[in-house]
Structure formats: C-alpha cells, structure tokens
Design a protein around this motif. Structure first.
Motif, PDB file in Angstrom:
ATOM      1  N   ASP A 266       0.854  -1.174   0.000  1.00 16.45           N
ATOM      2  CA  ASP A 266       0.000   0.000   0.000  1.00 16.45           C
ATOM      3  C   ASP A 266       0.899   1.236   0.000  1.00 16.45           C
ATOM      4  N   LYS A 267       0.431   2.326  -0.614  1.00 14.57           N
ATOM      5  CA  LYS A 267       1.279   3.523  -0.697  1.00 14.57           C
ATOM      6  C   LYS A 267       1.097   4.436   0.510  1.00 14.57           C
ATOM      7  N   ASP A 268      -0.071   5.055   0.638  1.00 15.32           N
ATOM      8  CA  ASP A 268      -0.280   6.100   1.643  1.00 15.32           C
ATOM      9  C   ASP A 268      -0.442   5.510   3.039  1.00 15.32           C
ATOM     10  N   GLY A 269       0.445   5.877   3.941  1.00 12.49           N
ATOM     11  CA  GLY A 269       0.400   5.378   5.303  1.00 12.49           C
ATOM     12  C   GLY A 269       1.253   4.154   5.537  1.00 12.49           C
ATOM     13  N   THR A 270       1.673   3.503   4.460  1.00 14.72           N
ATOM     14  CA  THR A 270       2.536   2.327   4.565  1.00 14.72           C
ATOM     15  C   THR A 270       3.917   2.630   4.006  1.00 14.72           C
ATOM     16  N   LEU A 271       3.940   3.037   2.754  1.00  8.30           N
ATOM     17  CA  LEU A 271       5.196   3.340   2.079  1.00  8.30           C
ATOM     18  C   LEU A 271       5.593   4.802   2.271  1.00  8.30           C
TER      19      LEU A 271
END
Length: 202
Positions: free
Chosen positions: A10-15
């Motif tokens: 996942d991009k936002d909040g994870t990466l």
C-alpha cells in the motif's frame, strides 16, 4: 515459467507518510521504517509492487494524470536508497465519485483484489508465496482475497476495525521495517487454503 514472490505495498500510510489526497511531489516523504523495510524485502528476493487506491480522481480532487508525478517522485526517493519498484498499480474509481467515468463499482479498488491479480499476471508472481503490506484492514482483505499472506502496519490509520475472516492479518507490525523483519524470518510457504477467493462485488 519461472515465478517470483512479491511484496505488494500500500502507498499512503505504509510506504509514504499519509497526506490525504496528496499529489504534490514536494509533500511526499517515506514513512518511518520504509527505507529499511524495502531494502530487507528486496534483498530477500521479493519483487516490490505498489497497490494503491486513488479515489481522489473519482472525487474530482485531482486529475488522473497527476499520479504520474507522484510515481516519479516516489521513484526518486527510492533511488536514493538504492531500491527500484517493479510495478505501480492504482485504482482511480469510487462508486460515490463525482466524475462520471470514474464513479463506478470496480474489481480493482481495495478490498477487491483486482490490482493484485493484474500485477501477478504481469510479473509472473506466485501469490501463495507473496505478501501484502498495508495500514488498514481493506489492505488485508485485498491481499487475502488474492491468496497472499498479509501484514498490517498498525500505525493508527485503521479506525473502523470491521473484522471478518478475511480481515485478520498474518502478522502485525508497527512499521514497514518491523513487518519486513517478520516476513523475511517466516518460512517460505505454498498457497493459502483460502487463496483466490472471488470478489464479492460489494
């Protein structure tokens, strides 16, 4: 045909640090632990593939073309740590969107597994040997539906905690670095017994 294992991210909040509906490259920052985690996963032989809901397109908050600059900036940040993405998939849809061509129910928006399944086809990924890492339970469900093992980044971004058998992660970690350590220490495994569950359409 040779297959590979992947870490779907996942991009936002994870990466990256979660800035809601952000497409300004200058505001993109790697999340705590992301650099260490990505290096660990890459060195363990995982393909690194982003899987991201981008409903801001359907909501009329930004044009789909703006996502290219986000992807470019992410590539720059990862290049600084010697890591490259193998794929970048996003869903611009939302059934309650205001832009007609994007205001649809689809099979790509998480928690549906469509983006993961497309990435697996494109990159010869063995889903049973792969992991999905995300910061909310919709990420966990999408990974489970695709047949992956899953890691929940418990950083406070999940607020609803709607549980079901498909929304229980295999591991829980405080950031991407801890998740990567748990994943790389886990034995490589075959397909989950609940692999490739069909989307619900809900």
């Amino acid at each position: 045909m040779e297959t590979h294992r992947a870490a779907f991210l996942d991009k936002d909040g994870t990466l990256v640090v979660d800035v809601p509906y952000n497409v300004d490259p200058d505001q993109i920052r790697l999340a705590p632990g992301a650099a260490e985690g990505l290096v660990l996963l890459r060195d363990a032989g995982f393909r690194l593939i982003v899987i991201s809901n981008q409903s801001g397109v359907a909501r009329g908050l930004f044009a789909e073309a703006a996502i290219a600059a986000v992807r470019g900036r992410l590539g720059e940040l990862l290049g600084e740590i010697g890591v490259a993405l193998d794929g970048f998939y996003y869903c611009p849809h939302h059934p309650q969107g205001v832009v007609p061509e994007y205001a649809v129910a689809c099979e790509c928006r998480k928690p549906q597994p469509g983006m993961i399944l497309a990435a697996a086809r494109d990159h010869a990924i063995d889903l049973g040997r792969s992991w999905f890492l995300g910061d909310i339970l919709d990420d966990v469900e999408a990974g489970r539906r695709a047949g992956c093992r899953t890691a929940l980044i418990a950083n406070g971004n999940e607020t609803e905690w709607e549980r079901s058998p498909l929304r229980w992660p295999d591991v829980v970690a405080r950031d991407l670095a801890e998740a990567a350590r748990l994943i790389t220490a886990a034995p490589d495994a075959g397909p989950r017994p609940d692999a490739n569950i069909h989307p619900t359409g809900e």
